[in-house]
Motif scaffolding. Structure first.
Motif, PDB file in Angstrom:
ATOM      1  N   GLU A 184      41.975  20.624 -72.092  1.00 35.56           N
ATOM      2  CA  GLU A 184      40.607  20.684 -71.573  1.00 35.56           C
ATOM      3  C   GLU A 184      39.734  21.574 -72.445  1.00 35.56           C
ATOM      4  O   GLU A 184      38.549  21.281 -72.670  1.00 35.56           O
ATOM      5  N   ARG A 185      40.313  22.661 -72.927  1.00 35.03           N
ATOM      6  CA  ARG A 185      39.567  23.528 -73.835  1.00 35.03           C
ATOM      7  C   ARG A 185      39.265  22.803 -75.143  1.00 35.03           C
ATOM      8  O   ARG A 185      38.171  22.955 -75.703  1.00 35.03           O
ATOM      9  N   GLU A 188      36.302  20.658 -74.501  1.00 32.53           N
ATOM     10  CA  GLU A 188      35.079  21.465 -74.488  1.00 32.53           C
ATOM     11  C   GLU A 188      34.607  21.770 -75.905  1.00 32.53           C
ATOM     12  O   GLU A 188      33.409  21.683 -76.210  1.00 32.53           O
TER      13      GLU A 188
END
Length: 432
Positions: A184-185, A188
């Motif tokens: 998920e990072r 981002e």
């Protein structure tokens, strides 16, 4: 890595029929009992001050975004929490991203055959089956006490085995969650990279060595020396054309999606019975949501349609002046949005308005059409690469989430044998 681990999971030596259609076979030394025989269930208060206890594992199931602890996706929304030790647990209804403490609360305690954590994990893994028992038509209706009381639970009587299963699930859940958080990072960072590329290209061009000049305009800043600066009133005219019958496609404008058909928006919105007299727009018209322009709610329409009478519609005086894609990306950069925010009028953010005269008096900095087209083509290519990378990561996250759910369900129903478990001699089992 996790998929290969799944293939390597061991099975119990002996299995038997559970007598429960959806449970199929279970380890021969496991039992099946109804929930009401495993724990006492009392109805709690509807006190709005009732909070989730420290140390209790939160859980909710939604159709789109699973929560970080554990999840199972089905049509409905609910929250299930439970804890060990004092044997405290609660069932909450989940509403609009927040805990709603006005719902009925069931407290589980006095665990007789299972630990609180094992029972919680079992319900957590099989919660959708509770929600589809009987004649319940929704998740809220499904949380009726009789359905929970009669829900069938399979378990090993040895609490040390239960503890091994819980430890295994906690460890694997944490490992998978950490992997998901890492991905998920990465997503981002990729999205941030995309925004930086767009911002740089539409405000500085593609040539990093191009001579620059100070525009002396706060929201434009430095631009390539050969770029043009014009007030919007010399590029656009405001249009206010109305639909005679309201039969055109209804469009909406938001800061997230720009101009999109209302039919494609997955939100509950008030719909009028008659759109006669609504504003109409044409393809390539620039549209501002006057109330939310300060958030970047604007876009260039790729189709004709009707919009809210509260929107501002602007049409280029000369259609070839600005590439529609370039125009939308430029006007959505942070500096331009900060300008809308600054000049909009209203008592506070929810009442700010960005009116036509504010836009028409605003300066815009841009290159000639050929350079705009080149910028758009470059950004399309780079965005496609980044979007593919994001899509791949999102697919991996989906698979990891599904794997975690499958792994937990398999462990808590005896479909796999977790490390540290020693099988006793086979014993008879009857459905309580």
């Amino acid at each position: 890595m996790f998929e290969s681990q799944a293939l390597a999971q061991k099975k119990y030596t002996d299995y038997k029929r559970s007598g429960v259609e959806w449970l199929y076979d279970i380890p021969s030394h496991w039992k099946v009992m109804r929930f009401k025989f495993l724990s006492s269930i009392t109805t709690g208060s509807k006190n709005t001050e009732d909070k989730v206890d420290t140390g209790i594992y939160p859980f909710y199931v939604r159709s789109q975004t699973p929560e970080r602890i554990n999840s199972y996706s089905f049509d409905g929304e609910a929250i299930l929490t439970a804890g060990d030790g004092a044997g405290v647990g609660k069932v909450y209804h989940y509403v609009n991203g927040k805990f709603d403490f006005h719902q009925r609360v069931y407290k589980f305690s006095d665990f007789k055959h299972t630990t609180g954590k094992f029972l919680f994990r079992y319900l957590q893994s099989n919660f959708f089956k509770v929600a589809t028992l009987g004649e319940a038509k929704s998740t809220v209706d499904s949380l009726r006490l009789p359905l929970i009381q009669d829900f069938l639970v399979c378990f090993p009587e040895n609490k040390a085995e239960q503890a091994s299963i819980i430890d295994f699930m906690d460890l694997k859940s944490e490992q998978i969650e950490q992997t998901i958080l890492f991905k998920e990072r990465q997503i981002e960072l990729l999205k941030e990279r995309k925004q930086i590329l767009i911002q740089q290209a539409v405000t500085r061009g593609l040539n990093p060595h191009a001579p620059m000049r100070d525009s002396d305009i706060e929201w434009i800043g430095e631009i390539p020396s050969h770029w043009t600066i014009k007030r919007a009133k010399y590029i656009f005219r405001e249009v206010d054309e109305r639909s005679p019958d309201g039969q055109q496609e209804l469009l909406s404008v938001s800061h997230l999606t720009g101009v999109t058909p209302r039919s494609e928006k997955n939100v509950t919105m008030f719909m009028s019975e008659d759109y006669t007299g609504s504003k109409t727009c044409q393809k390539d018209d620039l549209i501002f949501n006057i109330m939310w322009a300060w958030m970047g709610a604007l876009g260039v329409s790729n189709r004709a349609g009707i919009v809210s009478s509260a929107y501002g519609i602007y049409r280029q005086l000369h259609p070839d002046t600005l590439n529609p894609q370039y125009l939308e990306m430029l006007l959505k950069t942070t500096a331009y949005i900060a300008h809308y925010n600054k000049v909009s009028t209203g008592l506070h953010s929810s009442r700010l308005r960005f009116y036509g005269h504010m836009f028409m008096s605003m300066e815009i900095g841009f290159p000639d059409r050929d350079e705009q087209d080149a910028i758009v083509a470059h950004l399309d290519l780079e965005s496609e690469k980044l979007n593919k990378a994001v899509d791949l990561l999102e697919q991996q996250i989906t698979k990891l989430t599904e794997y975690k759910v499958t792994l937990i369900n398999s462990a808590v129903t005896g479909k796999i044998k977790v490390p540290g478990v020693t099988e006793p001699k086979t014993q008879d089992m009857k459905v309580a």
